[in-house]
Design a protein around this motif. Structure first.
Motif, mmCIF file in Angstrom:
data_model
loop_
_atom_site.group_PDB
_atom_site.id
_atom_site.type_symbol
_atom_site.label_atom_id
_atom_site.label_comp_id
_atom_site.label_asym_id
_atom_site.label_seq_id
_atom_site.Cartn_x
_atom_site.Cartn_y
_atom_site.Cartn_z
ATOM 1 N N ASP A 102 -23.064 -39.493 12.542
ATOM 2 C CA ASP A 102 -22.454 -38.219 12.985
ATOM 3 C C ASP A 102 -23.270 -37.039 12.472
ATOM 4 O O ASP A 102 -23.545 -36.077 13.202
ATOM 5 N N GLN A 103 -23.625 -37.114 11.213
ATOM 6 C CA GLN A 103 -24.381 -36.022 10.586
ATOM 7 C C GLN A 103 -25.759 -35.862 11.241
ATOM 8 O O GLN A 103 -26.221 -34.748 11.474
ATOM 9 N N ALA A 131 -26.508 -36.681 14.255
ATOM 10 C CA ALA A 131 -26.343 -36.210 15.636
ATOM 11 C C ALA A 131 -26.321 -34.685 15.697
ATOM 12 O O ALA A 131 -26.802 -34.083 16.659
ATOM 13 N N GLU A 132 -25.761 -34.097 14.631
ATOM 14 C CA GLU A 132 -25.701 -32.629 14.595
ATOM 15 C C GLU A 132 -27.094 -32.016 14.587
ATOM 16 O O GLU A 132 -27.288 -30.873 14.953
ATOM 17 N N GLU A 133 -28.066 -32.821 14.162
ATOM 18 C CA GLU A 133 -29.445 -32.313 14.140
ATOM 19 C C GLU A 133 -30.282 -32.911 15.258
ATOM 20 O O GLU A 133 -31.515 -32.889 15.210
ATOM 21 N N TYR A 152 -28.337 -40.729 5.133
ATOM 22 C CA TYR A 152 -28.874 -39.603 5.919
ATOM 23 C C TYR A 152 -30.288 -39.242 5.446
ATOM 24 O O TYR A 152 -31.215 -39.099 6.247
#
Lengths: 316, 284
Positions: free
Chosen positions: A215-216, A218-220, A309
């Motif tokens: 999820d994290q 994907a934000e980038e 991450y």
């Protein structure tokens, strides 16, 4: 078929173990539970009360428990045995190997609190090497279920299945990943998320970390696929190859030593295939366990969303 | 025991001893000492005690034999062949690649072998498991004959299993100790002194029956008495001699698993000839 859980919560794993066995015992008198004096810790003492004829506390004698289970299976009983994961795997290893797998008997082993789940019991009670040992024994199936729904399905799936099956699972709460009623296929990994850049392969406690890291990322704009390899042995080579194809990086996440566990199984396949895809393993790096809360231990050994991450970001 | 019965059991022992020695001599080496010390026991079991059907080895009403001292496989194989589980010719495949007669018993390979053993001590727990299963099934009278070595009792797992048997008064399992006084590296008293097995087992909660492990009538009587016990765990303590029945090896320190040189083969031949004559004369 499985579906993702819609709400976030958590489910106590030992409760699932006990309730599922009780359900099975109501229907099948050949299902028996064996305990090595940890019934208060596992909740198996509830089975002693509800199904006294299908329960045995053998005392603090793990090797004996494995042999008794093997002998009972020779008469068609379906034994589920419990002790803490290190005592099942390290202390009774030769018995599991010989009277279980080699002799063709059936033993279902609940090794509880593997890896950092050990928390306050500390380094003496920690196993970071249980999967490494068990997956080296021919025919033994190794499971690292991620949540209560998967565990419930898994226990039911073993009712009529011959062989040695090792289930490493926490006693306490695990975050809900799957919707109630989900079913799975033994030996078949679940693709929880598609993505073209990175493949995260995880099981058990590592799965939620992988999902949150994805999820994290994907934000980038980094697309990470997530694979739930809950059957660690036999490893689902086919799905792994399909998902690995075309990725720039593969990261495995396991609540276990990076030596000869989930990551090593994946590395073997990549290397033998000559894929050239880079693999990084998140897990415990050549260290012993220690005492502390599960949160403390997860941070101490790098089992965090942030670490997964970072590993992706620095290696992509 | 009447004379005729005793003659039959002695002839049975001679046959098992003869087939075992022929097999080992053909092989050129093997676990002779411990295989010999249970020959009389095997004769009594297979001729007078056990319920079994060689044509249906997995018959669910059978009595079980767990040879926890797995290195004594050769004499068990001889007994099984003589009692119809497989052809005697198969004995001459012992330890060959691909054989169904491996050095240590394997339940998946050999008809009539109930338990896989060899890592010492483990058969005790397996026997306990089978016995507990029989109890849960409500099968009164069906027994598990667990054969353990005296050296094997060095293993802590044996005592874990014995505690379990005693706690549950699991008389479905008859523990038989082959007290032949020697283990691989020498005398028990030089390695790990056993002290008094009779008292030890009694203090663990067992009813203990002593028997002369060289005498079929004594073994038979003890096993039958043990089989009558229903209120406690039971043990038959067999006073035996390592390499029993093979004069050349009785006094030798290398009787556990000798490799036969020319002298040994010559001596084995003498024993084999004497046994052949005894069997040919019908044990008279």
């Amino acid at each position: 078929m499985w579906k993702r859980a819609e709400q976030t919560g958590s489910t106590e794993m030992r409760g699932v173990f006990v309730e599922t066995l009780q359900e099975m015992m109501d229907q099948n008198k050949k299902v028996v539970a064996l305990e090595a004096d940890l019934g208060g810790a596992s909740g198996f003492s509830k089975i002693q009360k509800s199904h006294p004829d299908q329960f045995l506390n053998v005392g603090i004698a793990e090797a004996n428990m494995v042999g008794i289970a093997a002998g009972m299976s020779m008469r068609g009983f379906v034994p589920f045995i419990h002790t803490f994961a290190p005592f099942a795997v390290r202390r009774a290893c030769d018995q599991i190997f010989l009277e279980g797998a080699y002799a063709g008997n059936t033993i279902n082993i609940y090794g509880s609190d593997p890896g950092v789940c050990v928390a306050q019991n500390g380094g003496t009670h920690t196993t970071f090497e249980d999967m490494a040992i068990m997956r080296a024994i021919p025919t033994v199936e190794v499971y690292d279920p991620a949540d209560g729904v998967q565990l419930r399905w898994l226990i039911h799936s073993l009712e009529h299945k011959k062989g040695v099956h090792y289930i490493r699972a926490a006693r306490k709460g695990m975050p809900d990943i799957y919707a109630e009623g989900s079913t799975f296929e033994s030996g078949k990994a679940n693709v929880l998320r598609e993505g073209k850049d990175v493949l995260l392969v995880a099981a058990g406690l590592g799965l939620k970390l992988a999902l949150d890291a994805a999820d994290q990322l994907a934000e980038e704009g980094v697309e990470a696929a997530v694979l739930d390899m809950f059957t660690v042995a036999p490893f689902d080579v086919e799905t792994f190859r399909q998902q690995a194809a075309g990725k720039k990086l593969i990261v495995t996440v396991e609540n276990h030593s990076v030596t000869n566990g989930l990551g090593s199984a994946a590395a073997d396949i990549l290397a033998e295939d000559g894929s050239g895809i880079r693999l990084r393993k998140v897990g415990i790096e050549n260290r012993f366990g220690q005492v502390g809360s599960q949160d403390f231990l997860m941070k101490e050994y790098g089992l965090t969303v942030e670490h997964v991450y970072q590993i992706v970001k620095t290696n992509l | 025991m009447d004379k005729e019965k005793e003659r039959q059991l002695k002839k049975g022992s001679a046959e098992i001893r003869l087939e075992t020695l022929k097999m080992l001599k053909w092989r050129g080496y093997g676990h002779l000492g411990g295989a010999m010390s249970i020959v009389e026991l095997l004769s009594v079991l297979y001729n007078d005690i056990l319920r079994y059907k060689p044509e249906v080895p997995a018959w669910e009403d059978r009595d079980y034999v767990v040879l926890s001292k797995g290195h004594s496989g050769p004499s068990l194989y001889a007994a099984l062949a003589l009692h119809g589980f497989f052809d005697k010719e198969l004995l001459y495949t012992l330890n060959e690649g691909g054989t169904s007669l491996p050095s240590h018993p394997d339940r998946l390979r050999t008809p009539g072998v109930d338990a896989t053993t060899g890592s010492l001590g483990q058969g005790t727990s397996v026997a306990a498991g089978i016995g507990m299963a029989l109890r849960k099934e409500g099968r009164s009278g069906q027994k598990v004959y667990l054969i353990v070595g005296d050296g094997e009792l060095n293993e802590g797992q044996c005592w874990e299993a014995f505690q379990f048997l005693a706690h549950h008064k699991l008389h479905e399992v008859i523990v038989i100790i082959d007290y032949n006084k020697r283990q691989l590296d020498g005398k028990l008293t030089d390695i790990i002194t056993p002290f008094d097995f009779h008292k030890k087992m009694e203090s663990f909660g067992f009813r203990v029956f002593d028997a002369d492990g060289r005498e079929e009538s004594s073994i038979d009587e003890a096993l039958k008495a043990a089989g009558q016990v229903t209120d406690s765990a039971v043990c038959v303590l067999l006073d035996t001699v390592k390499a029993q029945g093979v004069p050349y090896y009785i006094e030798r320190e290398d009787s556990h698993a000798p490799k036969f040189d020319a002298k040994a083969k010559e001596e084995l031949d003498k024993t084999i000839q004497a046994l052949e004559q005894y069997v040919a004369e019908g044990g008279r």
